[in-house]
Design a protein around this motif. Structure first.
Motif, PDB file in Angstrom:
ATOM      1  N   GLY A   1      -6.855  -2.742  -8.146  1.00 55.45           N
ATOM      2  CA  GLY A   1      -5.679  -2.313  -9.391  1.00 55.45           C
ATOM      3  C   GLY A   1      -5.583  -0.969  -9.071  1.00 55.45           C
ATOM      4  N   ASN A   2      -6.753  -0.382  -8.595  1.00 49.75           N
ATOM      5  CA  ASN A   2      -6.714   1.141  -8.669  1.00 49.75           C
ATOM      6  C   ASN A   2      -6.335   1.605  -7.377  1.00 49.75           C
ATOM      7  OD1 ASN A   2      -8.123   0.878 -11.164  1.00 49.75           O
ATOM      8  ND2 ASN A   2      -9.775   2.236 -10.607  1.00 49.75           N
ATOM      9  N   ASP A   3      -5.890   2.900  -7.438  1.00 51.33           N
ATOM     10  CA  ASP A   3      -5.456   3.459  -6.018  1.00 51.33           C
ATOM     11  C   ASP A   3      -6.886   3.897  -5.299  1.00 51.33           C
ATOM     12  OD1 ASP A   3      -2.620   3.405  -6.465  1.00 51.33           O
ATOM     13  OD2 ASP A   3      -2.750   5.530  -7.198  1.00 51.33           O
ATOM     14  N   GLY A   4      -6.856   3.976  -3.898  1.00 55.22           N
ATOM     15  CA  GLY A   4      -8.086   4.079  -3.257  1.00 55.22           C
ATOM     16  C   GLY A   4      -7.577   5.205  -2.130  1.00 55.22           C
ATOM     17  N   ASN A   5      -8.738   5.760  -1.553  1.00 53.45           N
ATOM     18  CA  ASN A   5      -8.737   6.762  -0.530  1.00 53.45           C
ATOM     19  C   ASN A   5      -9.477   6.387   0.707  1.00 53.45           C
ATOM     20  OD1 ASN A   5      -8.062   8.850   0.927  1.00 53.45           O
ATOM     21  ND2 ASN A   5     -10.156  10.199   0.256  1.00 53.45           N
ATOM     22  N   PHE A   6      -8.791   5.950   1.651  1.00 56.13           N
ATOM     23  CA  PHE A   6      -9.532   5.529   2.881  1.00 56.13           C
ATOM     24  C   PHE A   6     -10.332   6.891   3.617  1.00 56.13           C
ATOM     25  CE2 PHE A   6     -10.393   4.379   7.351  1.00 56.13           C
ATOM     26  CZ  PHE A   6     -10.735   3.066   7.194  1.00 56.13           C
ATOM     27  N   ALA A   7     -11.505   6.711   3.426  1.00 61.86           N
ATOM     28  CA  ALA A   7     -12.070   7.937   3.872  1.00 61.86           C
ATOM     29  C   ALA A   7     -13.459   7.506   4.926  1.00 61.86           C
ATOM     30  CB  ALA A   7     -12.593   8.656   2.847  1.00 61.86           C
ATOM     31  N   ARG A   8     -13.218   7.775   6.237  1.00 59.97           N
ATOM     32  CA  ARG A   8     -14.016   7.247   7.170  1.00 59.97           C
ATOM     33  C   ARG A   8     -15.625   7.816   6.746  1.00 59.97           C
ATOM     34  NH1 ARG A   8      -9.318   7.164   9.340  1.00 59.97           N
ATOM     35  NH2 ARG A   8      -8.898   5.662  10.989  1.00 59.97           N
ATOM     36  N   GLU A   9     -15.905   8.773   6.357  1.00 61.64           N
ATOM     37  CA  GLU A   9     -17.016   9.086   5.934  1.00 61.64           C
ATOM     38  C   GLU A   9     -17.659   8.234   4.860  1.00 61.64           C
ATOM     39  OE1 GLU A   9     -18.378  13.172   4.933  1.00 61.64           O
ATOM     40  OE2 GLU A   9     -16.596  13.669   6.002  1.00 61.64           O
TER      41      GLU A   9
ATOM     42  N   MET B   1      -4.631   5.855   0.041  1.00 64.51           N
ATOM     43  CA  MET B   1      -4.327   6.831   0.856  1.00 64.51           C
ATOM     44  C   MET B   1      -4.933   7.245   1.997  1.00 64.51           C
ATOM     45  SD  MET B   1      -3.604   9.646  -2.173  1.00 64.51           S
ATOM     46  CE  MET B   1      -5.039   9.749  -2.908  1.00 64.51           C
ATOM     47  N   ASN B   2      -4.469   8.103   2.926  1.00 63.30           N
ATOM     48  CA  ASN B   2      -5.574   8.219   4.255  1.00 63.30           C
ATOM     49  C   ASN B   2      -6.047   9.702   4.083  1.00 63.30           C
ATOM     50  OD1 ASN B   2      -6.207   8.780   6.900  1.00 63.30           O
ATOM     51  ND2 ASN B   2      -4.382   8.705   7.768  1.00 63.30           N
TER      52      ASN B   2
ATOM     53  N   TYR C   1      -4.426  11.728   1.654  1.00 66.34           N
ATOM     54  CA  TYR C   1      -3.175  12.048   1.832  1.00 66.34           C
ATOM     55  C   TYR C   1      -2.268  10.880   1.651  1.00 66.34           C
ATOM     56  CZ  TYR C   1      -3.622  16.832   3.119  1.00 66.34           C
ATOM     57  OH  TYR C   1      -3.988  18.291   3.124  1.00 66.34           O
ATOM     58  N   LYS C   2      -1.151  10.797   0.833  1.00 68.71           N
ATOM     59  CA  LYS C   2      -0.411   9.604   0.495  1.00 68.71           C
ATOM     60  C   LYS C   2       0.041   9.438   2.091  1.00 68.71           C
ATOM     61  CE  LYS C   2       3.174   7.730  -2.164  1.00 68.71           C
ATOM     62  NZ  LYS C   2       4.692   7.905  -2.205  1.00 68.71           N
ATOM     63  N   MET C   3       0.214   8.197   2.508  1.00 68.96           N
ATOM     64  CA  MET C   3       0.653   7.807   3.802  1.00 68.96           C
ATOM     65  C   MET C   3       2.308   7.611   3.578  1.00 68.96           C
ATOM     66  SD  MET C   3      -1.710   4.903   5.349  1.00 68.96           S
ATOM     67  CE  MET C   3      -1.722   3.893   3.612  1.00 68.96           C
ATOM     68  N   SER C   4       3.198   8.405   4.492  1.00 68.73           N
ATOM     69  CA  SER C   4       4.525   8.289   4.581  1.00 68.73           C
ATOM     70  C   SER C   4       5.046   8.651   5.839  1.00 68.73           C
ATOM     71  CB  SER C   4       4.813   9.732   3.611  1.00 68.73           C
ATOM     72  OG  SER C   4       4.715  10.637   4.328  1.00 68.73           O
ATOM     73  N   LYS C   5       6.359   8.261   5.928  1.00 66.94           N
ATOM     74  CA  LYS C   5       6.939   8.304   7.112  1.00 66.94           C
ATOM     75  C   LYS C   5       7.118   9.859   7.758  1.00 66.94           C
ATOM     76  CE  LYS C   5      10.223   4.692   7.900  1.00 66.94           C
ATOM     77  NZ  LYS C   5      11.194   4.415   6.887  1.00 66.94           N
ATOM     78  N   SER C   6       7.208  10.834   6.700  1.00 66.53           N
ATOM     79  CA  SER C   6       7.269  12.146   7.103  1.00 66.53           C
ATOM     80  C   SER C   6       6.126  12.634   7.687  1.00 66.53           C
ATOM     81  CB  SER C   6       7.791  12.981   6.061  1.00 66.53           C
ATOM     82  OG  SER C   6       7.057  12.889   4.957  1.00 66.53           O
ATOM     83  N   LEU C   7       4.870  12.190   7.084  1.00 67.09           N
ATOM     84  CA  LEU C   7       3.678  12.710   7.637  1.00 67.09           C
ATOM     85  C   LEU C   7       3.205  11.945   8.860  1.00 67.09           C
ATOM     86  CD1 LEU C   7       1.390  13.264   4.505  1.00 67.09           C
ATOM     87  CD2 LEU C   7       2.380  15.110   5.958  1.00 67.09           C
ATOM     88  N   ASN C   8       3.885  10.813   8.895  1.00 64.82           N
ATOM     89  CA  ASN C   8       3.681   9.870   9.966  1.00 64.82           C
ATOM     90  C   ASN C   8       2.060   9.655  10.230  1.00 64.82           C
ATOM     91  OD1 ASN C   8       3.865   8.430  12.238  1.00 64.82           O
ATOM     92  ND2 ASN C   8       4.097   9.926  13.659  1.00 64.82           N
ATOM     93  N   ASN C   9       1.431   9.126   8.779  1.00 70.16           N
ATOM     94  CA  ASN C   9       0.091   9.166   8.933  1.00 70.16           C
ATOM     95  C   ASN C   9      -0.181   7.905   8.310  1.00 70.16           C
ATOM     96  OD1 ASN C   9       0.963   9.484   6.131  1.00 70.16           O
ATOM     97  ND2 ASN C   9      -0.807  10.925   5.633  1.00 70.16           N
ATOM     98  N   PHE C  10       0.374   6.559   8.640  1.00 71.58           N
ATOM     99  CA  PHE C  10       0.168   5.490   8.138  1.00 71.58           C
ATOM    100  C   PHE C  10      -1.176   4.825   8.988  1.00 71.58           C
ATOM    101  CE2 PHE C  10       4.345   5.137   6.573  1.00 71.58           C
ATOM    102  CZ  PHE C  10       3.941   4.781   5.365  1.00 71.58           C
ATOM    103  N   ILE C  11      -1.917   4.281   8.416  1.00 75.66           N
ATOM    104  CA  ILE C  11      -3.240   3.813   9.196  1.00 75.66           C
ATOM    105  C   ILE C  11      -2.813   2.639   9.653  1.00 75.66           C
ATOM    106  CG2 ILE C  11      -5.379   3.185   9.233  1.00 75.66           C
ATOM    107  CD1 ILE C  11      -5.958   4.873   6.710  1.00 75.66           C
ATOM    108  N   ASP C  12      -2.653   2.426  11.067  1.00 71.58           N
ATOM    109  CA  ASP C  12      -2.227   1.396  11.926  1.00 71.58           C
ATOM    110  C   ASP C  12      -3.370   0.179  11.634  1.00 71.58           C
ATOM    111  OD1 ASP C  12      -0.473   0.177  14.311  1.00 71.58           O
ATOM    112  OD2 ASP C  12      -2.710  -0.321  14.632  1.00 71.58           O
ATOM    113  N   ALA C  13      -2.808  -1.101  11.267  1.00 72.02           N
ATOM    114  CA  ALA C  13      -3.860  -1.983  10.955  1.00 72.02           C
ATOM    115  C   ALA C  13      -4.562  -2.727  12.400  1.00 72.02           C
ATOM    116  CB  ALA C  13      -3.160  -3.160  10.277  1.00 72.02           C
ATOM    117  N   PHE C  14      -3.854  -2.406  13.333  1.00 71.72           N
ATOM    118  CA  PHE C  14      -4.563  -2.930  14.591  1.00 71.72           C
ATOM    119  C   PHE C  14      -5.663  -1.919  14.972  1.00 71.72           C
ATOM    120  CE2 PHE C  14      -0.742  -5.497  14.942  1.00 71.72           C
ATOM    121  CZ  PHE C  14      -1.179  -6.693  15.343  1.00 71.72           C
TER     122      PHE C  14
END
Ligand code: MSP
Length: 655
Positions: free
Chosen positions: A328-336, A289-290, A293-306
């Motif tokens: 195997g587990n879900d994760g949350n990408f948190a910059r902090e 997740m970002n 938040y779950k990444m989705s088209k409607s939130l337009n919050n995909f973390i771009d790999a580049f």
């Protein structure tokens, strides 16, 4: 020689790569590097999935051919993997002729086996998931599992007798616990198959972008039949028998949890029908997740790999992704969290150890490795034992696919070395002019670092290179696990000052967040009325300008036009809305604004508004806000936003 074949899913070419794609590929790369070091003959395959309705439609909407779209986006994956230094052995594209021939042969065998028949399909299909769904899996026009839009399909189709394979599949899952992993996923698959398997539609006639059905070319094959077969094409099926015998069955199909059914049910059934062996393991990892938040088209919050590869040093990114979440587990990408791990575990622990030890080597022993010393001191013996234990434990964790524990172990080894240096105090030995003990101690520390360097290679490849280069361990065989035995560092080996391994990030953001946290509505509500009032007064007291400001003061404020991409309420904070805004950058920013009393979320989407783009990030209600909207108070207590017409490009500077 033992072989090890690992695959990633092949990625759809309808869009640019995001963090999910980077993650799977980095995990697979870590395994591949590890087993290469362990002396295995490794085959690591990744690639792109280029046929099907989803790609055809994406190309149509862009006004280009599916082939052109595939070429453009497949090249992006190649570029990304270069950037991420992914050492795959084969990058497969399903549009390759060789692959088409293998798919045709698989389907020919299924037909020969009596597993294919012609009938009519009437049911739901999601082009986005390239999946068929039955009535119970659909709600309000969407697939329940993925949320993707479904459409009703009725057409002539070839079917695969999937129902025939329920028994052999169940036997496989039950007799071989390694077949599908983690265990929870295996149980999920068992329950699904025990629920009954229906035959599967494997061809379509209403679009053309795919591999034709053998002997009936008005049908194109279902894209998953085509896509899954990539795994044996790469291993040389029907084309290079020797190679195929060497690599197949695959050791791990690494996939995301959303495509488990295709890999753990359809794929082995196709293989059994074609008279081929099933893979050794299908391993499903979780989803990222970002920032919660779950990444989705409607939130337009995909973390771009580049953008990720641009923003962080490769090893830091790898370390964070592999360490933060059990595979195997879900994760949350948190910059902090990433910053904390970088600063505390990489820079303070590994970086500091290598740097201080090699500086001492420079100052005390003229940059030459001392003689190996099998001393009898307890602290030395313990360290040597701990080295052997670290090597063994890391191996155990990797074979259990627990990369996060393997990394934890690597860190513990670095901590053990730091503690050794701290306790033996080489600087005192130097002062006391005790060269014998000084040499013994430095040998132990340097040899420990050499082992750390070898063990780090699969996970932190650049760091490993820097460490081993600093210790003049440049020959390929000096980097293999066969070089892990204690005592490998030869007397007189030249030592070099290492390059800086890790740079610490400033933790300003964290401090800002702590300040901001006190202004969170929730926190304020919890306080007594007095305190609340005091706080309110404080908040409303905006400093008035004391006189005219210079133009240069004004230019410090970066005002920009932002397009609002999405808006939603923030649970528990009635005044706040969480927006995703386009500021003309690679990734959208999140903005938390106190405008929920003035606007319904849906009114805002699509508006072009004024923002302060260079305000220090702040956290509101636990959500990082990365810009501020400009608004004026209205007499009725609501606010009005500063708006622009939609032909102004997002990101345009306001002067
Ligand atoms: N083309 C199919 C796979 C065919 S394999 C024979 C496909 N492609 S995909 O590009 O949509 O997804 C590839 C992988 O990315 C999947 O394993 C999926 O689970 C993974 N991820 C997509 N979003 C993800 C996250 N948010 N987090 C982690 N991985 C995610 O499916």
């Amino acid at each position: 020689m033992n072989t090890f074949y690992i695959s990633t899913p092949i990625y759809y070419v309808n869009g640019a790569p995001h963090i999910g794609h980077a993650y799977t590929t980095i995990v697979a790369d870590a395994f591949a590097r590890y087993y290469r070091q362990a002396g295995y003959d490794v085959f690591f395959q990744t690639g792109t999935d280029e046929h099907g309705l989803k790609i055809q439609r994406a190309a149509e909407s862009l006004g280009i051919s599916p082939r052109e779209l595939a070429d453009i986006n497949s090249a992006k994956f190649l570029e990304l993997f270069k950037k991420l230094d992914i050492r795959y052995d084969r990058f497969i594209r399903t549009t390759e002729e060789a692959h088409k021939a293998v798919v045709t042969e698989v389907v020919r065998r299924m037909i020969e086996h009596g597993d294919v028949y012609l009938a009519k399909y009437a049911g739901w299909y999601s082009a986005s998931d390239e999946a068929y769904y039955d009535e119970l899996e659909v709600e309000n026009g969407r697939a329940k599992a993925s949320g993707s839009v479904v459409e009703w399909v009725e057409e002539e189709s070839y079917f695969f007798r999937l129902s025939r394979y329920a028994e052999p599949l169940l036997r496989w899952y039950k007799e071989d616990p390694q077949s599908v992993q983690p265990d929870a996923r295996r149980n999920e698959v068992i329950a699904f198959v025990e629920g009954g398997l229906k035959d599967l539609s494997i061809s379509r006639t209403t679009f053309s972008w795919g591999i034709p059905m053998p002997q009936d070319p008005k049908h194109v094959l279902y894209v998953w039949v085509d896509a899954l077969t990539n795994y044996i094409t790469g291993a040389g099926a029907f084309q290079d028998e020797e190679r195929y015998a060497r690599y197949w069955p695959c050791d791990i199909h690494l996939i995301g949890k959303d495509i488990l059914r295709f890999h753990a049910v359809y794929w082995p059934a196709f293989l059994l029908s074609a008279g081929l062996t099933v893979p050794k393991q299908v391993f499903a990892h979780g989803w990222w997740m970002n920032e919660g938040y779950k990444m989705s088209k409607s939130l337009n919050n995909f973390i771009d790999a580049f953008a990720l590869a641009e923003e962080y040093e490769l090893d830091v990114l790898r370390y964070y992704l592999l360490r933060e979440v059990p595979l195997g587990n879900d994760g949350n990408f948190a910059r902090e969290r990433l910053i904390e791990r970088n600063n505390g575990e990489l820079a303070d622990n590994i970086g500091n150890l290598v740097n201080r030890t090699l500086r001492m080597a420079q100052g005390y022993i003229q940059n030459q490795a001392p003689a190996p010393a099998e001393t009898n001191e307890e602290i030395d013996r313990n360290l040597r034992n701990a080295a052997a234990e670290a090597v063994q434990k890391i191996d155990e964790f990797v074979s259990k696919r627990q990369l996060h524990f393997a990394l934890e172990q690597l860190l513990s080894w670095s901590s053990a070395l730091n503690l050794y240096v701290h306790t033996t105090e080489p600087w005192k030995l130097q002062k006391a002019e005790d060269p014998t003990r000084l040499h013994q101690v430095l040998y132990h520390a340097l040899e420990g670092i050499r082992i750390l360097g070898i063990l780090a290679a699969a996970f932190l490849p650049n760091t490993s290179d820097k460490i081993l280069d600093a210790l003049s361990q440049t020959a390929p065989e000096q980097r293999l696990f066969s070089a892990l035995a204690w005592g490998g560092l030869q007397e007189g080996t030249p030592l070099n000052k290492p390059e800086i391994l890790f740079t610490k990030f400033e933790t300003k953001m964290t401090q800002d967040n702590t300040n901001q946290a006190t202004t969170e509505p929730k926190a304020a509500e919890a306080k007594p009325a007095e305190a609340k009032k005091e706080k309110k007064d404080k908040k409303e007291k905006v400093e008035e300008p004391t006189g005219p400001i210079d133009f240069s003061d004004f230019t410090k404020v970066e005002l920009r036009v932002a397009k609002i991409l999405s808006a939603e309420r923030v649970e528990g904070a009635e005044k706040l809305l969480k927006l995703s805004v386009d500021l003309g950058e690679e990734l959208p920013r999140t903005v938390v604004a106190g405008i929920a009393k003035s606007f319904a979320p849906e009114e805002l989407v699509g508006l072009h508004v004024a923002t302060v783009a260079n305000l220090k990030p702040a956290k509101l209600f636990g959500i990082p806000s990365q810009a501020m909207l400009l608004a004026a108070d209205r007499p009725d207590g609501k606010v009005e936003l500063t708006r622009y017409s939609t032909d102004i490009t997002p990101g345009t500077r306001i002067r």
